[in-house]
Design an enzyme around this catalytic site. Structure first.
Site, mmCIF file in Angstrom:
data_model
loop_
_atom_site.group_PDB
_atom_site.id
_atom_site.type_symbol
_atom_site.label_atom_id
_atom_site.label_comp_id
_atom_site.label_asym_id
_atom_site.label_seq_id
_atom_site.Cartn_x
_atom_site.Cartn_y
_atom_site.Cartn_z
ATOM 1 N N TYR A 119 0.864 -1.186 0.000
ATOM 2 C CA TYR A 119 0.000 0.000 0.000
ATOM 3 C C TYR A 119 0.897 1.230 0.000
ATOM 4 C CZ TYR A 119 -3.237 3.551 1.733
ATOM 5 O OH TYR A 119 -3.992 4.674 1.882
ATOM 6 N N GLU A 207 -3.415 7.327 -4.009
ATOM 7 C CA GLU A 207 -3.378 6.060 -3.281
ATOM 8 C C GLU A 207 -3.184 4.906 -4.255
ATOM 9 O OE1 GLU A 207 -7.125 4.587 -1.545
ATOM 10 O OE2 GLU A 207 -6.093 4.561 0.379
#
Ligand SMILES: Nc1ncnc2c1ncn2[C@@H]1O[C@H](COP(=O)(O)OP(=O)(O)O)[C@@H](O)[C@H]1O
Ligand SMILES: [Mg+2]
Lengths: 401, 300
Positions: A119, A207
């Site tokens: 992530y 993101e």
């Protein structure tokens, strides 16, 4: 403003971030040639990805019952089959709410052989007023859950905006992700590119979930962004004409688009009492007090500093097109504006829209007595409230009857 | 007596010839504020005239400060040029720059905030804020210092400090106080943007030190954690009663509620968390915005 995954990856690629070979498709006609191109590029798998402004697509479900908004196909025919099930249908994910979103664009991507999922995100840290890079080895998962259960697994690096990202900072992140050798260098380049995308595009959030270590056809490994989400600072769009063109009105609520034409800030909610307020803080507080009095707000609506007849009329029309609305509460603190001007505008708007629902008006401020007199003598049924609490009680009561 | 500005503070207005800036320059002059200069690049040498007052216009803030001794400014410059205007004010050595402008890109404010770091001379309030009012000594509290866009007449000279992210909610609180015969020392709108110059806590600290402020109303909103930070400090250090209200309990997560800063994201910045922090700190919580003044007055 939010943009689609394929658009986000287009921006990221400009800043040197590695992404899979991908082609967007807006109709079924475009799907087969795109899938064929991807297959011809040497990829044995073609991933078919629904493009909506919401995450959780992989685990989402279509209203038709078809499972998954992201599907890996083993052949061009299978990819076309998946596309038929997705295009034009409504996808529900845990971020869309029960109503879901209609899929109008697909992204066809070369299927990557995933070794590891990470992530990576860049956002503003409000406590320090500086950009923050967040990285975690727990990719593909719900990052909020990771933050709660395993905060130690989230690595954070603050960037000094005066100097921008320094190479050592990108190296720290690559190291925290456990990347080694060539992957380490590829990771440094990718992290730097993601940060630069955030900064240069005036993003509020970038993101990648997942950012992945993938195995290429020749057996070599590299890192790339398999998913990307970018939201942008609306206030900065004036200096990004290219990004502004990425706006997809299909992803925005029609009433909210209509409202913005009149400089009204409107957000539809689920309750039955509509409110019309000047000022964002007061508008939120008005929603709260409606709930406190035992009902629920139908919307957030900030008419801004003024409240002209045109604005109030447009606001009433927007409010009234929501079938759940059973009553309206107008709460105006006429600081600089003359309350009588506002009252005259409200009366005119009521007459023009032929309003039948209970309407409670709370006016306060400059020349309020004249304003209240105008409302009282208007001949239209307007209930006046003295304080916010009084007005909220009255509208909840009027609707309850 | 007040914080940040005194009734006689000399104020300059950046962007005085724009329609918004001009309108509020007039209202400040009407309120009795000592507006001593305007700045509009290219219009230096001209004058801004209103109600018998002739305000000289300068090309640069530095000139305006040198010629008039202004110590505070109100920034009414459009968003693309606002960051530059704020830093020009700091460069000229102003004590206070109040940025009224709404819609400044976050990245610009990140740079401004970084540039002001370590600057102990200039304090920035805002942006996207209603400004500051210190009510005056005159009839109807006239002669006060009004920097920004708040309606002057709702204020009354007194001892309550008000600090808020939202303009209209500030007016609501001030009006509740004034209608109950209770005056204010200074009212400060810190603005609704995610990056601002002065926080709730900064203002609370000033009120705590101000001998004439005897009670404080703090109005917050969902988003960020500035209210929690202020509450934590209040719990340990604040000598004065504080009443608070948080707007946005009914706002859905992930949606920006008007103000760029008012957004619950990633489960953070909820009204519930902020209200809990207030209660824990002994701050009197107004359950509805109608009770902000009453809750404080009951505590005093
Ligand atoms: N190009 C790709 N190749 C292989 N797998 C992919 C690719 N794109 C996505 N995936 C897989 O599908 C999952 C879901 O896709 P993603 O783009 O993250 O959508 P969402 O987050 O909306 O569910 C990813 O976690 C990843 O495992
Ligand atoms: Mg994902």
């Amino acid at each position: 403003m939010n943009i689609h995954e394929y658009q986000a990856k287009h921006l990221l690629a400009k800043f040197g971030v590695a992404v899979p070979f991908e082609i967007p498709a807006r109709s079924l006609n475009e799907v087969r040639p795109a899938a064929e191109k991807i297959a011809a590029s040497g990829s044995s798998k073609v991933v078919v990805k629904s493009q909506i402004h919401a995450g959780g697509r992989g685990k989402g479900m279509f209203k038709t019952g078809f499972q998954g908004g992201v599907k890996v196909a083993g052949s061009v025919d299978e990819a076309v089959g998946f596309a038929e099930k997705m295009l034009g249908n409504v996808l529900i994910t845990k971020q869309t709410g029960a109503e879901g979103r209609q899929v109008q664009t697909l992204l066809l991507a070369a299927g990557a052989k995933i070794k590891k999922e990470f992530y990576l995100a860049v956002l503003l840290n409000r406590e320090t007023s500086r950009p923050l890079i967040m990285a975690s080895t727990e990719g593909g998962m719900d990052i909020e859950e990771v933050a709660e259960k395993h905060p130690e697994k989230i690595f954070k690096e603050t960037i000094d905006p005066a100097v921008g990202i320094m190479p050592y900072q990108a190296r720290k992140i690559a190291a925290a992700l456990g990347l080694k050798g060539e992957l380490f260098n590829a990771g440094v380049k990718l992290v730097t590119g993601v940060y630069n995308t955030w900064w240069e595009c005036d993003a509020s959030m970038v993101e990648l979930n997942p950012l992945a270590v993938v195995e290429l056809a020749d057996g070599k490994e590299t890192v790339m962004a398999l998913d990307a989400k970018i939201s942008l600072d609306d206030n900065a769009l004036y200096r990004h004409k290219d990004i502004l063109e990425m706006r997809d009105l299909n992803e925005e609520a029609p009433l909210e688009i209509e409202a913005s034409k009149f400089n009204l800030n409107y957000i539809k909610l689920d309750g039955s009492i509509a409110c019309l307020v000047n000022g964002a803080g007061l508008a939120m507080a008005t929603m709260d007090i409606i709930q406190h009095c035992g009902s629920n707000p139908a919307n957030f609506l900030d008419v801004g500093g003024g409240a002209s007849k045109e604005q109030v009329t447009a606001a009433f029309k927007i409010i009234l097109s929501d079938p759940n609305v059973k009553g309206i509460l107008v709460n105006i603190f006429g600081g600089i504006m003359d309350c009588n001007v506002i009252a005259t505008g409200i009366v005119a708007a009521v007459k023009e829209t032929g309003l039948k629902l209970p309407l409670v008006v709370r006016l306060e401020g400059n020349n309020v007595l004249a304003g209240k007199k105008t409302l009282a003598e208007s001949g239209v049924a307007i209930i006046t409230g003295d304080s916010m609490a009084d007005a909220a009680q009255k509208v909840v009561q009027a609707v309850g009857k | 007596m007040s914080i940040l500005v005194k009734p006689n503070t000399k104020v300059l207005i950046q962007g005085i010839t724009g329609s918004f800036g001009a309108r509020h320059a007039q209202l400040s002059i009407d309120y009795g504020t000592s507006v001593v200069a305007g700045v509009t690049p290219g219009k230096g040498g001209q004058f801004f005239e209103h109600g018998g007052v002739k305000v000289p216009i300068f090309d640069t803030v530095a000139d305006a400060v040198k010629q008039t001794g202004a110590t505070a400014s109100a920034v009414f410059v459009p968003p693309p040029f606002a960051a530059d205007a704020i830093l020009e004010g700091a460069d000229a050595g102003l004590d206070l720059v109040v940025a009224i402008t709404e819609g400044i890109p976050v990245r610009d404010m990140v740079r401004v905030k970084r540039a002001l770091q370590g600057n102990t001379k200039t304090r920035l309030i805002g942006p996207n804020c209603p400004g500051i009012v210190t009510p005056g000594e005159g009839k109807d509290s006239h002669g006060g210092c009004r920097i920004g866009i708040a309606p002057g007449y709702i204020h009354k000279k007194g001892n309550i400090g008000v600090v808020s992210r939202s303009g209209t909610l500030t007016y609501e609180a001030v009006w509740q106080l004034t209608s109950r015969g209770v005056g204010q020392s200074t009212c400060v709108g810190i603005g609704g943007d995610p990056v601002n110059g002065t926080s709730h806590l900064d203002v609370i600290k000033l009120f705590n030190e101000d001998p004439e402020t005897t009670g404080i109303i703090m109005i917050g909103e969902i988003g960020g954690s500035a209210e929690e930070a202020a509450a934590e400090w209040i719990k340990k250090n604040c000598k004065k009663p504080v009443a608070g209200f948080i707007a946005g309990a009914t706002a859905p997560p992930g949606r920006r509620m008007g103000h760029a800063g008012a957004i619950v994201s990633g489960g953070k910045g909820t009204a519930a968390a902020k209200i809990a922090a207030f209660k824990d700190a002994g701050i009197g919580v107004a359950v509805t915005p109608s009770e902000m003044a009453d809750v404080l007055l009951k505590m005093m």
